[in-house]
Design an enzyme around this catalytic site. Structure first.
Site, mmCIF file in Angstrom:
data_model
loop_
_atom_site.group_PDB
_atom_site.id
_atom_site.type_symbol
_atom_site.label_atom_id
_atom_site.label_comp_id
_atom_site.label_asym_id
_atom_site.label_seq_id
_atom_site.Cartn_x
_atom_site.Cartn_y
_atom_site.Cartn_z
ATOM 1 N N HIS A 194 5.895 8.462 13.458
ATOM 2 C CA HIS A 194 5.202 7.302 14.006
ATOM 3 C C HIS A 194 6.001 6.215 13.615
ATOM 4 O O HIS A 194 6.899 6.029 13.144
ATOM 5 C CB HIS A 194 3.877 7.111 13.411
ATOM 6 C CG HIS A 194 3.996 6.490 11.894
ATOM 7 N ND1 HIS A 194 4.598 7.078 10.785
ATOM 8 C CD2 HIS A 194 3.582 5.353 11.305
ATOM 9 C CE1 HIS A 194 4.699 6.425 9.629
ATOM 10 N NE2 HIS A 194 4.041 5.352 10.005
ATOM 11 N N HIS B 122 0.912 -1.022 0.126
ATOM 12 C CA HIS B 122 0.246 -0.198 0.188
ATOM 13 C C HIS B 122 0.747 1.083 -0.080
ATOM 14 O O HIS B 122 0.479 2.416 -0.291
ATOM 15 C CB HIS B 122 -1.066 0.058 1.127
ATOM 16 C CG HIS B 122 -0.232 -0.001 2.529
ATOM 17 N ND1 HIS B 122 0.233 -0.882 3.186
ATOM 18 C CD2 HIS B 122 -0.118 1.040 3.315
ATOM 19 C CE1 HIS B 122 0.964 -0.622 4.342
ATOM 20 N NE2 HIS B 122 0.831 0.514 4.392
#
EC number: 1.13.11.16
Length: 249
Positions: A179, A115
Site C-alpha cells: 500500500h 501510531h
C-alpha cells in the site's frame, strides 16, 4: 536469550474507516490470539521496529534508522499517547554494539513516534508502558529509502546484541504490505507543506493536526470507492512476501 517474533500491520483508520463487521471480527480474533501467545511468553524486553509518517522524523535530518534512547508517542488518530518505557542504559549499549557492527544507526534521546509504534504496543501488550521497549525507527516513507539488504544487516546486528542478553525478548515488526499511504512528497510540496516536511510539522497546532488526519481519513474513504485513487494493492506480491517470511527466506 529466548526470542519471540511477531509482526502486526498498523493503520490510522481503526475506528474511522473500518471494514465490514465479519472482517473486523476476524482481525480482532487474530490479534486476541497473538496477545494470548505473547502473554504466555512473558516478555522481559520488546524490540519494536516501525516507521514514521512525518510525525517524528523530517527532512531536516532523515536517518535511515534510529534507536530511541527516550521516546514519546504523540497519540495521533486516537492511538495511545505518552512516554515509552525505554531502558536507557540498555539502549545505549545496543547502539554501541550496532555501530561497532558497521551499521550507521542514529540515536535519539527525544524520539517522537506515532501510531506506527503505539498500536502494536496497545493491541498486543495492552498499553505503551507494559514492558521495557527499544524502539527502532526504519524510514519507510521519505525518499531516499534504505534498501532491504541494509535493513536486514541492521536486523542481524540487533540479533547479535540481543543474543548477549539473558532475557525473554519479544521482537515486533510494525508496518504494511503493498500500500502507499497518502503522505506528502517533498518534490511536490508548496511553501507551507515544505516547511512542515523540513521539521515544522513536529509540533502541529491541534486544529492543523485534525485537518491533516481528516485528509487521510477522506483519502481512505475515496480509496474504498475507487481503488485507483491511490497506488493499487498487490495481493499476489503480498502473499509471496509473507510466504518467504514463513519459510525463513
Amino acid at each position: 536469550m529466548d526470542a519471540y517474533l511477531h509482526c502486526l500491520s498498523h493503520t490510522p483508520l481503526v475506528g474511522f474507516v473500518d471494514p465490514e463487521q465479519a472482517v473486523l471480527d476476524e482481525v480482532n480474533g487474530v490479534i486476541a490470539d497473538a496477545r494470548r501467545r505473547i502473554a504466555a511468553f512473558e516478555p522481559e524486553l520488546v524490540v519494536l521496529f516501525a516507521p514514521d509518517h512525518y510525525n517524528g522524523f523530517f527532512y531536516d535530518v532523515m536517518p535511515p534508522f534510529c534507536l530511541g534512547v527516550g521516546a514519546t508517542a504523540i497519540g495521533d488518530f486516537a492511538s495511545a499517547a505518552g512516554d515509552l518505557p525505554v531502558p536507557a542504559e540498555l539502549a545505549e549499549a545496543c547502539a554501541h554494539a550496532i555501530l561497532n557492527s558497521g551499521i550507521d544507526l542514529a540515536v535519539s534521546y527525544n524520539m517522537q513516534v506515532d501510531h506506527g509504534f503505539a498500536q502494536p504496543l496497545e493491541f498486543l501488550l495492552g498499553g505503551l508502558d507494559r514492558v521495557p521497549v527499544l524502539p527502532v525507527f526504519i524510514n519507510g516513507v521519505a525518499a531516499p529509502l534504505p534498501g532491504f539488504q541494509r535493513t536486514r544487516l541492521l536486523g542481524e546486528a540487533m540479533g547479535r546484541f540481543l543474543n548477549t542478553l539473558n532475557k525473554r525478548v519479544l521482537i515486533l515488526g510494525s508496518g504494511g504490505l503493498s500500500h502507499q499511504p497518502p503522505v506528502p512528497e517533498l518534490a511536490k510540496a508548496d511553501a507551507h507543506l515544505r516547511d512542515r516536511l523540513l521539521g515544522g510539522g513536529k509540533q502541529l497546532p491541534p486544529d492543523e493536526r485534525e485537518r491533516r488526519q481528516q485528509r487521510v481519513i477522506n483519502a481512505a474513504r475515496r480509496f474504498t470507492e475507487d481503488p485507483h485513487s491511490l497506488h493499487p494493492l498487490n495481493p499476489v506480491w503480498d502473499n509471496r512476501f509473507m510466504s518467504l517470511l514463513e519459510q525463513g527466506g
